[in-house]
Design a protein around this motif. Structure first.
Motif, PDB file in Angstrom:
ATOM      1  N   HIS A  27      -7.607  -3.848  -8.886  1.00  0.00           N
ATOM      2  CA  HIS A  27      -6.647  -2.760  -9.103  1.00  0.00           C
ATOM      3  C   HIS A  27      -6.558  -1.807  -7.911  1.00  0.00           C
ATOM      4  CE1 HIS A  27      -5.457  -3.545 -13.282  1.00  0.00           C
ATOM      5  NE2 HIS A  27      -6.651  -4.093 -13.387  1.00  0.00           N
ATOM      6  N   LEU A  28      -7.516  -1.904  -7.001  1.00  0.00           N
ATOM      7  CA  LEU A  28      -7.415  -1.122  -5.767  1.00  0.00           C
ATOM      8  C   LEU A  28      -6.693  -1.888  -4.665  1.00  0.00           C
ATOM      9  CD1 LEU A  28     -10.930   0.579  -5.460  1.00  0.00           C
ATOM     10  CD2 LEU A  28      -8.745   1.701  -5.924  1.00  0.00           C
ATOM     11  N   GLN A  29      -6.657  -3.216  -4.798  1.00  0.00           N
ATOM     12  CA  GLN A  29      -6.099  -4.035  -3.731  1.00  0.00           C
ATOM     13  C   GLN A  29      -4.648  -3.634  -3.421  1.00  0.00           C
ATOM     14  OE1 GLN A  29      -8.298  -6.235  -2.389  1.00  0.00           O
ATOM     15  NE2 GLN A  29      -6.847  -6.431  -0.722  1.00  0.00           N
ATOM     16  N   GLY A  30      -4.377  -3.469  -2.155  1.00  0.00           N
ATOM     17  CA  GLY A  30      -3.021  -3.127  -1.740  1.00  0.00           C
ATOM     18  C   GLY A  30      -2.643  -1.687  -1.979  1.00  0.00           C
ATOM     19  N   LEU A  31      -3.623  -0.846  -2.274  1.00  0.00           N
ATOM     20  CA  LEU A  31      -3.353   0.580  -2.490  1.00  0.00           C
ATOM     21  C   LEU A  31      -2.668   1.171  -1.252  1.00  0.00           C
ATOM     22  CD1 LEU A  31      -4.056   2.866  -4.633  1.00  0.00           C
ATOM     23  CD2 LEU A  31      -5.946   3.440  -3.097  1.00  0.00           C
ATOM     24  N   VAL A  32      -1.555   1.838  -1.457  1.00  0.00           N
ATOM     25  CA  VAL A  32      -0.774   2.395  -0.353  1.00  0.00           C
ATOM     26  C   VAL A  32      -1.110   3.873  -0.198  1.00  0.00           C
ATOM     27  CG1 VAL A  32       1.537   2.865   0.531  1.00  0.00           C
ATOM     28  CG2 VAL A  32       1.075   0.733  -0.710  1.00  0.00           C
ATOM     29  N   VAL A  33      -1.510   4.257   1.012  1.00  0.00           N
ATOM     30  CA  VAL A  33      -1.843   5.640   1.327  1.00  0.00           C
ATOM     31  C   VAL A  33      -0.638   6.282   2.005  1.00  0.00           C
ATOM     32  CG1 VAL A  33      -3.416   7.144   2.616  1.00  0.00           C
ATOM     33  CG2 VAL A  33      -4.267   5.028   1.582  1.00  0.00           C
TER      34      VAL A  33
ATOM     35  N   GLY B 211      -5.912  -0.280   6.724  1.00  0.00           N
ATOM     36  CA  GLY B 211      -5.263  -0.732   7.952  1.00  0.00           C
ATOM     37  C   GLY B 211      -3.819  -0.296   7.989  1.00  0.00           C
ATOM     38  N   GLY B 212      -3.296   0.023   9.203  1.00  0.00           N
ATOM     39  CA  GLY B 212      -1.908   0.440   9.348  1.00  0.00           C
ATOM     40  C   GLY B 212      -1.515   0.501  10.807  1.00  0.00           C
ATOM     41  N   SER B 213      -0.450   1.235  11.075  1.00  0.00           N
ATOM     42  CA  SER B 213       0.057   1.387  12.441  1.00  0.00           C
ATOM     43  C   SER B 213      -0.059   2.838  12.862  1.00  0.00           C
ATOM     44  CB  SER B 213       1.522   0.938  12.522  1.00  0.00           C
ATOM     45  OG  SER B 213       1.640  -0.429  12.164  1.00  0.00           O
ATOM     46  N   CYS B 214      -0.399   3.043  14.119  1.00  0.00           N
ATOM     47  CA  CYS B 214      -0.577   4.387  14.645  1.00  0.00           C
ATOM     48  C   CYS B 214       0.316   4.576  15.862  1.00  0.00           C
ATOM     49  CB  CYS B 214      -2.047   4.607  15.022  1.00  0.00           C
ATOM     50  SG  CYS B 214      -2.388   6.261  15.680  1.00  0.00           S
ATOM     51  N   LEU B 215       1.050   5.659  15.889  1.00  0.00           N
ATOM     52  CA  LEU B 215       1.892   6.013  17.024  1.00  0.00           C
ATOM     53  C   LEU B 215       1.419   7.344  17.581  1.00  0.00           C
ATOM     54  CD1 LEU B 215       4.411   5.429  18.778  1.00  0.00           C
ATOM     55  CD2 LEU B 215       5.739   6.736  17.099  1.00  0.00           C
ATOM     56  N   VAL B 216       0.891   7.296  18.789  1.00  0.00           N
ATOM     57  CA  VAL B 216       0.465   8.509  19.492  1.00  0.00           C
ATOM     58  C   VAL B 216       1.366   8.653  20.703  1.00  0.00           C
ATOM     59  CG1 VAL B 216      -1.410   9.699  20.640  1.00  0.00           C
ATOM     60  CG2 VAL B 216      -1.899   8.171  18.708  1.00  0.00           C
ATOM     61  N   GLY B 217       2.203   9.667  20.635  1.00  0.00           N
ATOM     62  CA  GLY B 217       3.188   9.801  21.721  1.00  0.00           C
ATOM     63  C   GLY B 217       4.126   8.609  21.693  1.00  0.00           C
ATOM     64  N   LEU B 218       4.154   7.847  22.807  1.00  0.00           N
ATOM     65  CA  LEU B 218       4.987   6.654  22.884  1.00  0.00           C
ATOM     66  C   LEU B 218       4.176   5.372  22.711  1.00  0.00           C
ATOM     67  CD1 LEU B 218       7.268   7.668  25.902  1.00  0.00           C
ATOM     68  CD2 LEU B 218       7.759   7.875  23.459  1.00  0.00           C
ATOM     69  N   LEU B 219       2.850   5.520  22.456  1.00  0.00           N
ATOM     70  CA  LEU B 219       1.965   4.367  22.364  1.00  0.00           C
ATOM     71  C   LEU B 219       1.771   3.982  20.897  1.00  0.00           C
ATOM     72  CD1 LEU B 219       0.058   2.371  23.802  1.00  0.00           C
ATOM     73  CD2 LEU B 219      -1.772   4.069  23.534  1.00  0.00           C
ATOM     74  N   SER B 220       2.204   2.753  20.568  1.00  0.00           N
ATOM     75  CA  SER B 220       2.069   2.253  19.197  1.00  0.00           C
ATOM     76  C   SER B 220       1.005   1.155  19.162  1.00  0.00           C
ATOM     77  CB  SER B 220       3.407   1.696  18.692  1.00  0.00           C
ATOM     78  OG  SER B 220       3.258   1.163  17.400  1.00  0.00           O
ATOM     79  N   GLU B 221       0.112   1.238  18.197  1.00  0.00           N
ATOM     80  CA  GLU B 221      -0.954   0.230  18.082  1.00  0.00           C
ATOM     81  C   GLU B 221      -1.477   0.206  16.657  1.00  0.00           C
ATOM     82  OE1 GLU B 221      -4.507   1.296  20.271  1.00  0.00           O
ATOM     83  OE2 GLU B 221      -3.737   3.322  20.543  1.00  0.00           O
ATOM     84  N   LEU B 222      -2.293  -0.832  16.383  1.00  0.00           N
ATOM     85  CA  LEU B 222      -2.899  -0.965  15.058  1.00  0.00           C
ATOM     86  C   LEU B 222      -4.081  -0.017  14.937  1.00  0.00           C
ATOM     87  CD1 LEU B 222      -2.874  -4.854  14.649  1.00  0.00           C
ATOM     88  CD2 LEU B 222      -1.223  -3.194  13.740  1.00  0.00           C
TER      89      LEU B 222
ATOM     90  N   LEU C 131      -0.190   2.491   5.872  1.00  0.00           N
ATOM     91  CA  LEU C 131      -1.633   2.459   5.648  1.00  0.00           C
ATOM     92  C   LEU C 131      -1.917   1.884   4.256  1.00  0.00           C
ATOM     93  CD1 LEU C 131      -4.033   3.296   7.406  1.00  0.00           C
ATOM     94  CD2 LEU C 131      -4.045   5.499   6.217  1.00  0.00           C
ATOM     95  N   ARG C 132      -2.637   0.749   4.259  1.00  0.00           N
ATOM     96  CA  ARG C 132      -2.965   0.059   3.009  1.00  0.00           C
ATOM     97  C   ARG C 132      -4.454  -0.233   2.924  1.00  0.00           C
ATOM     98  NH1 ARG C 132       0.930  -2.626   0.059  1.00  0.00           N
ATOM     99  NH2 ARG C 132       3.081  -2.323   0.770  1.00  0.00           N
ATOM    100  N   LEU C 133      -4.905  -0.348   1.677  1.00  0.00           N
ATOM    101  CA  LEU C 133      -6.296  -0.744   1.470  1.00  0.00           C
ATOM    102  C   LEU C 133      -6.409  -2.252   1.677  1.00  0.00           C
ATOM    103  CD1 LEU C 133      -9.175   0.040   0.535  1.00  0.00           C
ATOM    104  CD2 LEU C 133      -8.454  -0.517  -1.784  1.00  0.00           C
TER     105      LEU C 133
ATOM    106  N   LEU D  83      -9.354  12.484   8.388  1.00  0.00           N
ATOM    107  CA  LEU D  83     -10.300  12.953   7.385  1.00  0.00           C
ATOM    108  C   LEU D  83      -9.653  13.974   6.457  1.00  0.00           C
ATOM    109  CD1 LEU D  83     -13.127  13.043   6.196  1.00  0.00           C
ATOM    110  CD2 LEU D  83     -13.742  14.747   7.932  1.00  0.00           C
ATOM    111  N   ASN D  84      -8.915  14.906   7.015  1.00  0.00           N
ATOM    112  CA  ASN D  84      -8.272  15.940   6.188  1.00  0.00           C
ATOM    113  C   ASN D  84      -7.234  15.340   5.244  1.00  0.00           C
ATOM    114  OD1 ASN D  84      -9.808  17.947   7.406  1.00  0.00           O
ATOM    115  ND2 ASN D  84      -8.257  18.397   8.970  1.00  0.00           N
ATOM    116  N   GLN D  85      -6.432  14.393   5.779  1.00  0.00           N
ATOM    117  CA  GLN D  85      -5.378  13.802   4.941  1.00  0.00           C
ATOM    118  C   GLN D  85      -5.953  12.917   3.843  1.00  0.00           C
ATOM    119  OE1 GLN D  85      -2.029  14.300   4.924  1.00  0.00           O
ATOM    120  NE2 GLN D  85      -2.407  15.960   6.367  1.00  0.00           N
ATOM    121  N   LEU D  86      -6.985  12.140   4.187  1.00  0.00           N
ATOM    122  CA  LEU D  86      -7.595  11.284   3.165  1.00  0.00           C
ATOM    123  C   LEU D  86      -8.295  12.107   2.097  1.00  0.00           C
ATOM    124  CD1 LEU D  86      -9.107   8.336   5.250  1.00  0.00           C
ATOM    125  CD2 LEU D  86      -6.958   8.395   3.965  1.00  0.00           C
ATOM    126  N   THR D  87      -8.921  13.199   2.489  1.00  0.00           N
ATOM    127  CA  THR D  87      -9.574  14.080   1.521  1.00  0.00           C
ATOM    128  C   THR D  87      -8.560  14.648   0.538  1.00  0.00           C
ATOM    129  OG1 THR D  87     -11.296  14.676   3.125  1.00  0.00           O
ATOM    130  CG2 THR D  87     -10.972  16.161   1.259  1.00  0.00           C
TER     131      THR D  87
END
Length: 450
Positions: A52-58, A108-119, A77-79, A174-178
């Motif tokens: 029931h946690l599988q695929g949980l979307v954050v 796991g998800g995708s992160c965009l910092v400035g113009l740099l996109s990565e996993l 961001l997914r579990l 940490l703040n957002q997940l909390t």
């Protein structure tokens, strides 16, 4: 008190005074380890929580940055998996059970910092605490609800494909997940707890055949009770003969004993056991003659009766062999007292002579009130009772030949009943009282101590 110790389980018999307003009964207590294993198996080992946690979307994590920091967004961001889940059980007085689950969540998800996109991979330790209580008891069924649920986050590890990780991203995650994880995890816990409730408490609402003589429909007798030492489940049930009606019994409340090193106490009421005994002990009237091959008790009783014939009795000439008929009267009743369990029952003993023309001469009609000592054991998930003769009292109902003093007959009658009736009763009791598979805990490798 009577304490019967089993593998992980204790059967307890106790007598309560009438002033307490409760009935005595038979109870069993399950160790904390046994109860925790069952809940851990149902929630963790069977994969229910993970499923029931599988695929949980954050929710997306966004930060506009500042004058010196680039804007950051973490999306999709997914579990991915739940690692190292462990469960602990504690009791909350007046509430119920507290479940504490520790696990590591891999996101796991995708992160965009400035113009740099990565996993991005995020690993977070989480402790989920759920306080569970039972409510809305009706007709043997209770509703299980989560009274309170909260999550505490532990260590957070973040991994970017480039390996470049700023302190601001770590704080942001940490703040957002909390802020968001409790709102996501607690509803899942509510679903899981309700499914486990159906699975485990369903074991208390079971229809179990009793050999070929009838059935027992077990159910909860009252709302489960939580103290600081144990969770109490008071069981009752409907006892029904095959093709017949339900055997009535007193459904008044019973008390469950607090056992300091146990977590779960399950009670069976004395009146409920008596209803089951009425189902089990069904002995048809027995008639036999006092031939040389008869039981020794029958021959001894015959000799003692012949010695009682009054002198000058014209109808006392014995030209035929004596016959004896034994018939149960009323219902057997079990009594649970300090350090003992006994079954009381009454028997009618008829001693007669049947002439060639079919006429019957009743030499004696006796009533025997028996007290039977009970030995309890567990065999294959059933509570088995075996009886032996404790004491017997004999009273004269009538005599067609004028016998009035029967004091000399008691030992011979007692021996006769021990030889003829008790094996039949033990044969009836041999199938045992089938017990429900409470919370899925099997009664195996029983080591009983009285």
């Amino acid at each position: 008190m009577k304490l019967l110790k089993l593998f992980g389980i204790v059967f307890f018999c106790g007598l309560l005074s009438p002033s307490q307003g409760v009935l005595s009964g038979l109870s069993c207590a399950v160790s904390p380890g046994a109860m925790q294993k069952v809940l851990s198996d149902a929630i963790i080992q069977n994969g229910l929580l993970q499923k029931h946690l599988q695929g949980l979307v954050v929710p997306n994590i966004m930060d506009e940055g500042g004058l010196l920091n680039s804007p950051t967004s973490i999306t999709g961001l997914r579990l991915l998996r739940v690692r190292l889940p462990k469960l602990a059980v504690a009791l909350l007085p007046g509430i119920g059970v507290q479940l504490v689950i520790n696990a590591r969540l891999d996101l796991g998800g995708s992160c965009l910092v400035g113009l740099l996109s990565e996993l991005i991979d995020i690993s977070v330790d989480v402790t989920i605490t759920a306080k569970i209580k039972c409510t809305n008891f009706e007709l043997g069924v209770v509703q299980v609800v989560i009274d309170d649920c909260f999550c505490i986050l532990g260590a957070v590890k973040i991994k970017l494909l480039s390996g470049l990780l700023s302190l601001s991203i770590n704080d942001l995650v940490l703040n957002q997940l909390t802020a968001t994880l409790p709102g996501l995890l607690c509803p899942v816990m509510n679903i899981v707890v309700n499914l486990v409730n159906i699975q485990l408490l369903g074991t208390l609402n079971a229809v179990i055949p009793v050999g070929t003589v009838g059935t027992i429909h077990y159910h909860l007798a009252s709302l489960p009770f939580a103290s600081g030492m144990f969770l109490g489940l008071d069981l009752d049930g409907a006892v029904q003969r095959v093709g017949g009606s339900i055997i009535p019994h007193d459904a008044s409340a019973s008390a469950l004993p607090p056992l300091l090193d146990k977590l779960l106490v399950v009670g069976l009421r004395q009146s409920f056991i008596n209803a089951i005994l009425s189902l089990l002990i069904q002995v048809q009237p027995q008639t036999f003659t006092c031939t040389p091959e008869a039981f020794s008790g029958a021959k001894q009783l015959q000799e003692a009766i012949l010695a009682l014939f009054p002198p000058g009795c014209s109808s006392c000439s014995v030209t035929s062999t004596l016959s004896i008929r034994i018939e149960l009267l009323g219902k057997p009743l079990i009594l649970l007292e300090n350090n003992r369990a006994t079954i009381t029952l009454s028997v009618m003993v008829q001693v007669f002579i049947k002439s060639a023309d079919g006429s019957i001469l009743n030499l004696l009609l006796l009533k025997a009130d028996l007290s039977l000592n009970v030995r309890l054991s567990i065999a294959g998930s059933s509570l088995v009772l075996a009886v032996s003769l404790g004491s017997a009292s004999l009273s004269l109902e009538s005599s067609d030949v004028g016998i009035s003093d029967i004091s000399s007959l008691k030992p011979h009658c007692s021996k006769l009943l021990a030889e003829t009736l008790l094996p039949l009763i033990n044969g009836c009791l041999g199938i045992g009282i089938p017990l429900p598979n409470v919370l899925g805990i099997p009664l195996i490798k029983a080591d009983i101590q009285i």
